[in-house]
Design a protein around this motif. Structure first.
Motif, short mmCIF file in Angstrom:
data_model
loop_
_atom_site.label_atom_id
_atom_site.label_comp_id
_atom_site.label_asym_id
_atom_site.label_seq_id
_atom_site.Cartn_x
_atom_site.Cartn_y
_atom_site.Cartn_z
N GLU A 185 -13.31 8.32 -19.77
CA GLU A 185 -14.24 8.79 -20.79
C GLU A 185 -13.67 9.97 -21.57
N HIS A 186 -12.95 10.84 -20.89
CA HIS A 186 -12.31 11.97 -21.54
C HIS A 186 -10.80 11.81 -21.39
N SER A 187 -10.05 12.71 -21.96
CA SER A 187 -8.60 12.61 -21.87
C SER A 187 -8.16 12.70 -20.41
N GLY A 188 -7.09 12.00 -20.12
CA GLY A 188 -6.58 11.97 -18.75
C GLY A 188 -5.89 10.66 -18.49
N PRO A 189 -5.37 10.49 -17.29
CA PRO A 189 -4.66 9.24 -16.97
C PRO A 189 -5.62 8.06 -16.95
N PRO A 190 -5.11 6.86 -17.18
CA PRO A 190 -5.96 5.67 -17.15
C PRO A 190 -6.60 5.47 -15.78
N ILE A 191 -7.75 4.83 -15.76
CA ILE A 191 -8.41 4.48 -14.50
C ILE A 191 -7.56 3.47 -13.74
N TRP A 192 -7.04 2.50 -14.48
CA TRP A 192 -6.08 1.56 -13.90
C TRP A 192 -5.22 0.98 -15.01
N LYS A 193 -4.07 0.40 -14.61
CA LYS A 193 -3.13 -0.18 -15.57
C LYS A 193 -2.67 -1.56 -15.08
N ILE A 194 -2.38 -2.40 -16.05
CA ILE A 194 -1.72 -3.69 -15.81
C ILE A 194 -0.48 -3.73 -16.70
N TRP A 195 0.63 -4.15 -16.12
CA TRP A 195 1.89 -4.25 -16.88
C TRP A 195 2.47 -5.63 -16.62
N PRO A 212 0.81 -1.23 0.00
CA PRO A 212 0.00 0.00 0.00
C PRO A 212 0.83 1.27 0.00
N PHE A 213 2.16 1.15 0.20
CA PHE A 213 3.03 2.31 0.17
C PHE A 213 3.54 2.62 -1.23
N ALA A 214 3.32 1.69 -2.17
CA ALA A 214 3.85 1.88 -3.51
C ALA A 214 3.19 3.08 -4.18
N SER A 215 3.96 3.88 -4.86
CA SER A 215 3.41 5.05 -5.53
C SER A 215 2.66 4.66 -6.80
N GLY A 216 2.99 3.52 -7.36
CA GLY A 216 2.32 3.07 -8.58
C GLY A 216 1.45 1.86 -8.31
N SER A 217 1.92 0.72 -8.76
CA SER A 217 1.13 -0.50 -8.66
C SER A 217 1.23 -1.11 -7.27
#
Length: 285
Positions: free
Chosen positions: A174-184, A73-78
């Motif tokens: 729905e509009h431009s902006g960062p993804p709601i979530w990502k998987i890598w 939970p401390f990770a800034s990303g995933s």
């Protein structure tokens, strides 16, 4: 390491007052309860490797420790990170990725391949996604939801290194902006893990959430026919099923690894009697 009675009681206590709602589309349902993932792994024989009191959760697989999962939970990303112990492949999931989609990947760590498995592209095509593949196996796909689609890409990590591929999967706003979530996911991840992930990613079946479990990307909710008690029992049934499936896989692997039993050597007396019998049959007209 099984899910303990105390862990079961804690889960039941957290959910016994939550009225379950069928929530769709699942990719907008929010993260849900991470125990949907971790309890299944524990039931399948994974071990808690993090220190007591550490808010980071680390689980290690029973297969000679070849896989590890970390929730940080401390990770800034995933928040979610899963990798093979030799780091030939690794996967990361944002906090907002629904637990049911992550479980499509992690369940296959103990389920193994299934008969009739199709690759991730096959699951997407069957679900009506727009899929554009290249001759080298790379490509991209787009879900049919025009409002908040999911985009999946398999591309080289570096432009000049086609042998090193990575999956990038995003739920787009729905509009431009960062993804709601990502998987890598990078490296040669086993095919059956990607098949399990894609199967859950394209599913249109709703997932269960409480009324106040949604984030700002609100999905549609309808009353579930399940009571809170039945929803909790469904989770426990999932745990029991995971334990049974993992045991079956272990028995299957053990059976395939065991050498065939060697034939017992015949005693000298038996060998002489056998030769005499064959000679007698050969001398008959």
């Amino acid at each position: 390491m099984a899910v303990s009675p105390a862990q079961r009681a804690s889960y039941a206590s957290d959910h016994h007052t939550k009225i379950p709602f069928e929530t769709a589309p699942r990719h907008l349902a929010g993260p849900g309860d991470p125990r949907h993932v971790t309890h299944a792994l524990l039931a399948a024989g994974w071990t808690l490797a993090s220190a007591p009191g550490d808010p980071r959760i680390a689980l290690t697989g029973p297969d000679e420790g070849r896989h590890q999962l970390v929730i940080d939970p401390f990770a800034s990303g995933s928040w979610w990170r899963i990798h093979s112990v030799d780091w030939t492949w690794n996967a990361s999931f944002d906090r907002m990725v629904p637990a049911e989609i992550i479980a499509g990947f992690t369940d296959r760590l103990f389920d193994g391949p299934r008969r009739g498995d199709t690759g991730p592209w096959g699951h997407m095509q069957k679900a009506g996604w727009s899929v554009d593949l290249n001759p080298d196996g790379t490509g991209e796909a787009l879900s049919p939801d025009p409002r908040l689609p999911i985009r999946a890409e398999l591309r080289p990590i570096f432009n000049d290194s086609p042998d090193h591929l990575a999956w990038r999967i995003e739920a787009q706003p729905e509009h431009s902006g960062p993804p709601i979530w990502k998987i890598w996911i990078s490296g040669p991840v086993p095919d059956h893990l990607m098949a399990g992930l894609a199967e859950q990613l394209v599913s249109t079946a709703p997932v269960l959430r409480g009324m106040h479990d949604l984030d700002r990307y609100a999905a549609r909710q309808e009353n579930s026919p399940l009571t809170p008690e039945q929803a909790v029992e469904a989770h426990f049934s999932r745990i029991d099923s995971a334990r049974a499936r993992a045991r079956t896989q272990r028995r299957t692997r053990l059976t395939t690894r065991l050498p065939a039993p060697a034939a017992a050597p015949a005693s000298p007396a038996l060998s002489r009697a056998s030769r005499a019998s064959r000679a007698s049959r050969a001398s008959r007209p």
